[in-house]
Design a protein around this motif. Structure first.
Motif, PDB file in Angstrom:
ATOM      1  N   ASN A 129       3.927   7.364   3.756  1.00 55.63           N
ATOM      2  CA  ASN A 129       3.055   7.163   2.616  1.00 55.63           C
ATOM      3  C   ASN A 129       3.740   6.264   1.581  1.00 55.63           C
ATOM      4  O   ASN A 129       4.862   6.541   1.161  1.00 55.63           O
ATOM      5  CB  ASN A 129       2.693   8.505   1.985  1.00 55.63           C
ATOM      6  CG  ASN A 129       1.645   8.373   0.911  1.00 55.63           C
ATOM      7  OD1 ASN A 129       0.816   7.469   0.953  1.00 55.63           O
ATOM      8  ND2 ASN A 129       1.678   9.273  -0.046  1.00 55.63           N
ATOM      9  N   GLY A 130       3.082   5.197   1.195  1.00 56.33           N
ATOM     10  CA  GLY A 130       3.612   4.294   0.187  1.00 56.33           C
ATOM     11  C   GLY A 130       4.663   3.319   0.697  1.00 56.33           C
ATOM     12  O   GLY A 130       5.292   2.618  -0.096  1.00 56.33           O
ATOM     13  N   GLN A 131       4.868   3.262   1.992  1.00 60.06           N
ATOM     14  CA  GLN A 131       5.913   2.402   2.562  1.00 60.06           C
ATOM     15  C   GLN A 131       5.786   0.955   2.091  1.00 60.06           C
ATOM     16  O   GLN A 131       6.782   0.321   1.780  1.00 60.06           O
ATOM     17  CB  GLN A 131       5.833   2.463   4.091  1.00 60.06           C
ATOM     18  CG  GLN A 131       6.832   1.585   4.800  1.00 60.06           C
ATOM     19  CD  GLN A 131       6.726   1.716   6.309  1.00 60.06           C
ATOM     20  OE1 GLN A 131       5.787   2.302   6.834  1.00 60.06           O
ATOM     21  NE2 GLN A 131       7.702   1.185   7.013  1.00 60.06           N
ATOM     22  N   HIS A 132       4.560   0.459   2.028  1.00 64.62           N
ATOM     23  CA  HIS A 132       4.353  -0.936   1.636  1.00 64.62           C
ATOM     24  C   HIS A 132       4.208  -1.101   0.124  1.00 64.62           C
ATOM     25  O   HIS A 132       3.909  -2.186  -0.357  1.00 64.62           O
ATOM     26  CB  HIS A 132       3.170  -1.524   2.402  1.00 64.62           C
ATOM     27  CG  HIS A 132       3.413  -1.494   3.882  1.00 64.62           C
ATOM     28  ND1 HIS A 132       4.423  -2.225   4.481  1.00 64.62           N
ATOM     29  CD2 HIS A 132       2.826  -0.789   4.865  1.00 64.62           C
ATOM     30  CE1 HIS A 132       4.420  -1.982   5.775  1.00 64.62           C
ATOM     31  NE2 HIS A 132       3.466  -1.109   6.026  1.00 64.62           N
ATOM     32  N   LYS A 133       4.431   0.016  -0.581  1.00 64.94           N
ATOM     33  CA  LYS A 133       4.466  -0.030  -2.046  1.00 64.94           C
ATOM     34  C   LYS A 133       5.852   0.388  -2.522  1.00 64.94           C
ATOM     35  O   LYS A 133       6.005   0.954  -3.583  1.00 64.94           O
ATOM     36  CB  LYS A 133       3.388   0.887  -2.626  1.00 64.94           C
ATOM     37  CG  LYS A 133       1.985   0.409  -2.295  1.00 64.94           C
ATOM     38  CD  LYS A 133       0.951   1.316  -2.909  1.00 64.94           C
ATOM     39  CE  LYS A 133      -0.435   0.796  -2.548  1.00 64.94           C
ATOM     40  NZ  LYS A 133      -1.470   1.676  -3.057  1.00 64.94           N
ATOM     41  N   ARG A 134       6.851   0.141  -1.685  1.00 66.64           N
ATOM     42  CA  ARG A 134       8.266   0.340  -1.980  1.00 66.64           C
ATOM     43  C   ARG A 134       8.730   1.800  -1.993  1.00 66.64           C
ATOM     44  O   ARG A 134       9.811   2.113  -2.488  1.00 66.64           O
ATOM     45  CB  ARG A 134       8.665  -0.361  -3.278  1.00 66.64           C
ATOM     46  CG  ARG A 134       8.401  -1.859  -3.238  1.00 66.64           C
ATOM     47  CD  ARG A 134       8.881  -2.641  -4.426  1.00 66.64           C
ATOM     48  NE  ARG A 134      10.143  -2.264  -4.994  1.00 66.64           N
ATOM     49  CZ  ARG A 134      11.350  -2.607  -4.516  1.00 66.64           C
ATOM     50  NH1 ARG A 134      11.454  -3.318  -3.441  1.00 66.64           N
ATOM     51  NH2 ARG A 134      12.447  -2.228  -5.143  1.00 66.64           N
ATOM     52  N   ALA A 135       7.929   2.724  -1.449  1.00 63.52           N
ATOM     53  CA  ALA A 135       8.388   4.113  -1.335  1.00 63.52           C
ATOM     54  C   ALA A 135       9.526   4.174  -0.316  1.00 63.52           C
ATOM     55  O   ALA A 135       9.546   3.422   0.659  1.00 63.52           O
ATOM     56  CB  ALA A 135       7.243   5.021  -0.903  1.00 63.52           C
ATOM     57  N   LEU A 136      10.461   5.069  -0.565  1.00 61.77           N
ATOM     58  CA  LEU A 136      11.626   5.231   0.294  1.00 61.77           C
ATOM     59  C   LEU A 136      11.468   6.469   1.169  1.00 61.77           C
ATOM     60  O   LEU A 136      10.958   7.486   0.716  1.00 61.77           O
ATOM     61  CB  LEU A 136      12.897   5.383  -0.548  1.00 61.77           C
ATOM     62  CG  LEU A 136      13.159   4.326  -1.615  1.00 61.77           C
ATOM     63  CD1 LEU A 136      14.376   4.698  -2.445  1.00 61.77           C
ATOM     64  CD2 LEU A 136      13.317   2.958  -0.985  1.00 61.77           C
ATOM     65  N   ASN A 137      11.932   6.383   2.408  1.00 62.91           N
ATOM     66  CA  ASN A 137      11.948   7.533   3.316  1.00 62.91           C
ATOM     67  C   ASN A 137      13.378   8.037   3.452  1.00 62.91           C
ATOM     68  O   ASN A 137      14.253   7.316   3.926  1.00 62.91           O
ATOM     69  CB  ASN A 137      11.394   7.119   4.684  1.00 62.91           C
ATOM     70  CG  ASN A 137      11.542   8.188   5.762  1.00 62.91           C
ATOM     71  OD1 ASN A 137      11.878   7.876   6.899  1.00 62.91           O
ATOM     72  ND2 ASN A 137      11.286   9.433   5.433  1.00 62.91           N
ATOM     73  N   LEU A 138      13.616   9.273   2.999  1.00 63.82           N
ATOM     74  CA  LEU A 138      14.905   9.928   3.170  1.00 63.82           C
ATOM     75  C   LEU A 138      14.750  10.968   4.264  1.00 63.82           C
ATOM     76  O   LEU A 138      13.758  11.710   4.281  1.00 63.82           O
ATOM     77  CB  LEU A 138      15.351  10.592   1.871  1.00 63.82           C
ATOM     78  CG  LEU A 138      16.049   9.717   0.831  1.00 63.82           C
ATOM     79  CD1 LEU A 138      15.284   8.460   0.491  1.00 63.82           C
ATOM     80  CD2 LEU A 138      16.352  10.521  -0.416  1.00 63.82           C
TER      81      LEU A 138
END
Length: 175
Positions: free
Chosen positions: A117-126
């Motif tokens: 979710n939000g990957q293309h809005k600069r969200a980070l996956n930890l």
């Protein structure tokens, strides 16, 4: 208050030493170092998000949580049975979380995602689970102890590992 992230501690699990080639002669040595390094960076008022795979024996978890500094949140890993989730000492338990830290949108889970979710809005996956053996996607970070010298890590430190602190990424236009 500082927010820390970690995963894959596998307290008490001799298999982890062998499978992931951890540099310890014994489980007792591994557990002592994990506890020492956690408490060296995490203060009593800090929060730690543990992204799964806490310990081999669920019965050990309450005693471990008492010894570890900070307010502890758990996102279940594949090696976390129900008894680990219900152990006294967790401030919250879940499978997935989204939050904002220092102006960054975070998507947290034990497992690394191909998309989030939000990957293309600069969200980070930890995430955890991969013990540093998975090539990360852009804006994806393994917070496991095997990657971070057996120590919980802050978002600022994660971003610094790839030189992303304070950096603005702009799309490149072909042409």
């Amino acid at each position: 208050m500082t927010i820390f992230f970690t995963a894959d501690t596998h307290f008490g699990d001799h298999r982890t030493i062998n499978i992931w080639k951890r540099p310890f002669a014994s489980v007792a040595e591994m557990d002592a170092l994990l506890i020492d390094r956690w408490n060296a960076v995490v203060g009593p008022e800090d929060s730690v998000w543990h992204l799964g795979d806490v310990a081999r024996r669920p019965a050990d978890v309450p005693g471990l949580l008492v010894r570890l500094h900070g307010t502890k949140h758990l996102l279940r890993g594949n090696n976390d049975p129900d008894a680990t989730l219900t152990a006294q000492g967790w401030a919250s338990v879940g499978d997935y979380a989204e939050m904002e830290v220092d102006g960054h949108r975070l998507v947290l889970c034990h497992y690394p995602f191909r998309s989030w979710n939000g990957q293309h809005k600069r969200a980070l996956n930890l995430h955890g689970h991969s013990h540093g053996r998975l090539k990360p996607l852009l804006r994806q970070y393994d917070v496991g102890v095997d990657v971070h010298d057996f120590t919980p890590v802050t978002l600022k430190r994660l971003l610094a590992t790839r030189g992303e602190v304070g950096r603005t990424v702009r799309p490149v236009r072909a042409g």
